[in-house]
Design a protein around this motif. Structure first.
Motif, PDB file in Angstrom:
ATOM      1  N   GLY A  13       0.802  -1.219   0.000  1.00 43.73           N
ATOM      2  CA  GLY A  13       0.000   0.000   0.000  1.00 43.73           C
ATOM      3  C   GLY A  13       0.834   1.268   0.000  1.00 43.73           C
ATOM      4  N   CYS A  14       0.192   2.365   0.433  1.00 44.59           N
ATOM      5  CA  CYS A  14       0.849   3.675   0.461  1.00 44.59           C
ATOM      6  C   CYS A  14       0.528   4.354   1.791  1.00 44.59           C
ATOM      7  N   PRO A  15       1.544   4.860   2.505  1.00 44.87           N
ATOM      8  CA  PRO A  15       1.286   5.483   3.804  1.00 44.87           C
ATOM      9  C   PRO A  15       0.530   6.816   3.689  1.00 44.87           C
ATOM     10  N   HIS A  16       0.536   7.406   2.522  1.00 46.93           N
ATOM     11  CA  HIS A  16      -0.152   8.693   2.334  1.00 46.93           C
ATOM     12  C   HIS A  16      -1.602   8.431   1.886  1.00 46.93           C
ATOM     13  N   ASN A  17      -1.724   7.833   0.743  1.00 45.88           N
ATOM     14  CA  ASN A  17      -3.018   7.361   0.220  1.00 45.88           C
ATOM     15  C   ASN A  17      -4.101   8.433   0.173  1.00 45.88           C
ATOM     16  N   ARG A  18      -3.721   9.690  -0.036  1.00 46.54           N
ATOM     17  CA  ARG A  18      -4.736  10.751  -0.047  1.00 46.54           C
ATOM     18  C   ARG A  18      -4.803  11.522  -1.359  1.00 46.54           C
ATOM     19  N   CYS A  19      -3.896  11.276  -2.271  1.00 49.63           N
ATOM     20  CA  CYS A  19      -3.880  12.079  -3.502  1.00 49.63           C
ATOM     21  C   CYS A  19      -5.229  11.933  -4.214  1.00 49.63           C
ATOM     22  N   THR A  20      -5.806  13.055  -4.607  1.00 49.50           N
ATOM     23  CA  THR A  20      -7.186  13.035  -5.105  1.00 49.50           C
ATOM     24  C   THR A  20      -7.319  12.410  -6.498  1.00 49.50           C
ATOM     25  N   PHE A  21      -6.190  12.238  -7.193  1.00 53.57           N
ATOM     26  CA  PHE A  21      -6.223  11.691  -8.552  1.00 53.57           C
ATOM     27  C   PHE A  21      -5.903  10.197  -8.573  1.00 53.57           C
ATOM     28  N   CYS A  22      -5.515   9.647  -7.438  1.00 53.62           N
ATOM     29  CA  CYS A  22      -4.939   8.295  -7.412  1.00 53.62           C
ATOM     30  C   CYS A  22      -5.934   7.282  -6.860  1.00 53.62           C
ATOM     31  N   LEU A  23      -6.088   6.199  -7.585  1.00 51.83           N
ATOM     32  CA  LEU A  23      -7.032   5.172  -7.096  1.00 51.83           C
ATOM     33  C   LEU A  23      -6.322   3.926  -6.597  1.00 51.83           C
ATOM     34  N   GLY A  34       3.800   1.430  -3.025  1.00 52.33           N
ATOM     35  CA  GLY A  34       3.666   2.850  -3.354  1.00 52.33           C
ATOM     36  C   GLY A  34       4.666   3.814  -2.750  1.00 52.33           C
ATOM     37  N   ASN A  35       5.277   3.477  -1.639  1.00 48.11           N
ATOM     38  CA  ASN A  35       6.211   4.421  -1.016  1.00 48.11           C
ATOM     39  C   ASN A  35       7.234   3.671  -0.178  1.00 48.11           C
ATOM     40  N   THR A  36       7.955   2.784  -0.810  1.00 53.06           N
ATOM     41  CA  THR A  36       8.894   1.934  -0.066  1.00 53.06           C
ATOM     42  C   THR A  36       9.989   2.751   0.621  1.00 53.06           C
ATOM     43  N   GLY A  70       9.151   6.790  -4.108  1.00 51.87           N
ATOM     44  CA  GLY A  70       9.247   7.581  -2.886  1.00 51.87           C
ATOM     45  C   GLY A  70       8.663   8.967  -3.091  1.00 51.87           C
ATOM     46  N   SER A  71       7.717   9.356  -2.249  1.00 53.64           N
ATOM     47  CA  SER A  71       7.186  10.722  -2.310  1.00 53.64           C
ATOM     48  C   SER A  71       8.126  11.647  -1.545  1.00 53.64           C
ATOM     49  N   SER A  72       8.116  12.919  -1.943  1.00 59.30           N
ATOM     50  CA  SER A  72       9.091  13.868  -1.387  1.00 59.30           C
ATOM     51  C   SER A  72       9.035  13.963   0.135  1.00 59.30           C
TER      52      SER A  72
END
Ligand code: SF4
Length: 291
Positions: free
Chosen positions: A24-34, A73-75, A104-106
């Protein structure tokens, strides 16, 4: 080898061995991403399980593996020492390995700081794929990216200074009609400060079950048409002074652009100029993404 949840990898990792390190992704909030909107929740796999999968991969493919991508999503959000342990182990098992990479997200890169990134580089992390999306803070806030341009610039510079390759992803049209110009100009500005190795273009496609699709459907967000996306791309490319390799290796794009900047700038702009003369109907049709 075991996989849990959606497994995505950048097109440039098509030939890489996929060893899942996180879920998964620890952020998981981007409005464009499913991708992970229906779960699973973010978790980090046990180092022992990851190592077992690495050994299993050697049994299946032999020890000649040359590149590994570590989903999901964000290893980069893994603890630095755990990720280092996996990197060192993978290098020992696959002596011919040339590249080990992660998403990796910033904001998660930023948490590592310059020292953490240096440690990861020394352990064998060779490239980070970063969804920059935009350099415009208004857009970053709207799409709930969880970071801002200042943090993205600092994180990107630290990655480059650590000697890790940086591949950043920009979404054309993510500001809609309202922010197309600031999106192009601010993004070019951020890229110029980071000077990443790779700039990869994607075009915004609304995805099912995402807040941004709802905004498109109720008229809050006005999408760009093909010509407007191309015009935005031209402003972006004109503004890039960084010596980066630009590629648009993705099915969402209207045309394929590829070349090393700044040398390729003129050719790419000519290519866009030619495409701008075409009818809108000659480009790929509008569609709602399902993955
Ligand atoms: S775009 Fe990336 S950071 Fe944002 S929710 Fe999706 S996987 Fe997570």
């Amino acid at each position: 080898m075991r996989y849990q949840g959606p497994i995505y990898r950048p097109p440039s990792e098509a030939d890489s061995l996929l060893i899942q390190a996180t879920v998964g992704c620890p952020h998981n909030r981007c409005t464009f991403c499913l991708v992970y909107k229906n779960g699973p929740m973010f978790s980090i796999r046990e180092a022992a399980d990851i190592k077992e999968d690495i050994l299993k991969a050697r049994d299946i493919y032999g020890d000649g593996i040359r590149s590994i991508f570590l989903p999901a999503g964000n290893t980069i959000a893994m603890k630095t020492e755990d990720l280092c342990e996996i990197l060192v182990f993978a290098k020992a098992i696959f002596p011919e390995i040339g590249r080990i990479t992660v998403y990796g997200s910033s904001q998660y890169i930023h948490k590592k700081g310059p020292r953490g990134l240096k440690r990861l580089a020394e352990a064998g992390l060779s490239r980070i794929h970063v969804g920059l999306e935009s350099g415009d803070d208004v857009i970053l806030k709207k799409i709930k990216k969880g970071t801002d341009s200042r943090e993205q610039i600092q994180a990107g510079k630290w990655v480059m200074d650590a000697g890790i390759e940086l591949s950043v992803y920009v979404i054309l049209g993510i500001g809609g009609k309202e922010r197309t110009e600031p999106h192009a100009i601010e993004t070019a500005g951020v890229l110029n400060q980071i000077e990443p190795d790779f700039i990869r273009l994607r075009t915004f496609v609304p995805k099912v079950n995402t807040p941004l699709l709802a905004d498109v459907e109720n008229g809050v967000f006005q999408m760009l048409g093909p010509h407007e996306v191309l015009e935005e791309t031209a402003v972006l490319i004109k503004g890039i002074e960084a010596a980066s390799y630009l590629a648009s290796d993705h099915y969402t794009n209207y045309i394929n652009l590829e070349g090393r900047l700044p040398k390729a700038k003129r050719r790419l702009l000519e290519q866009i100029g030619t495409a701008l003369k075409k009818d809108a109907a000659s480009f790929r049709p509008f569609f709602i993404g399902t993955e």
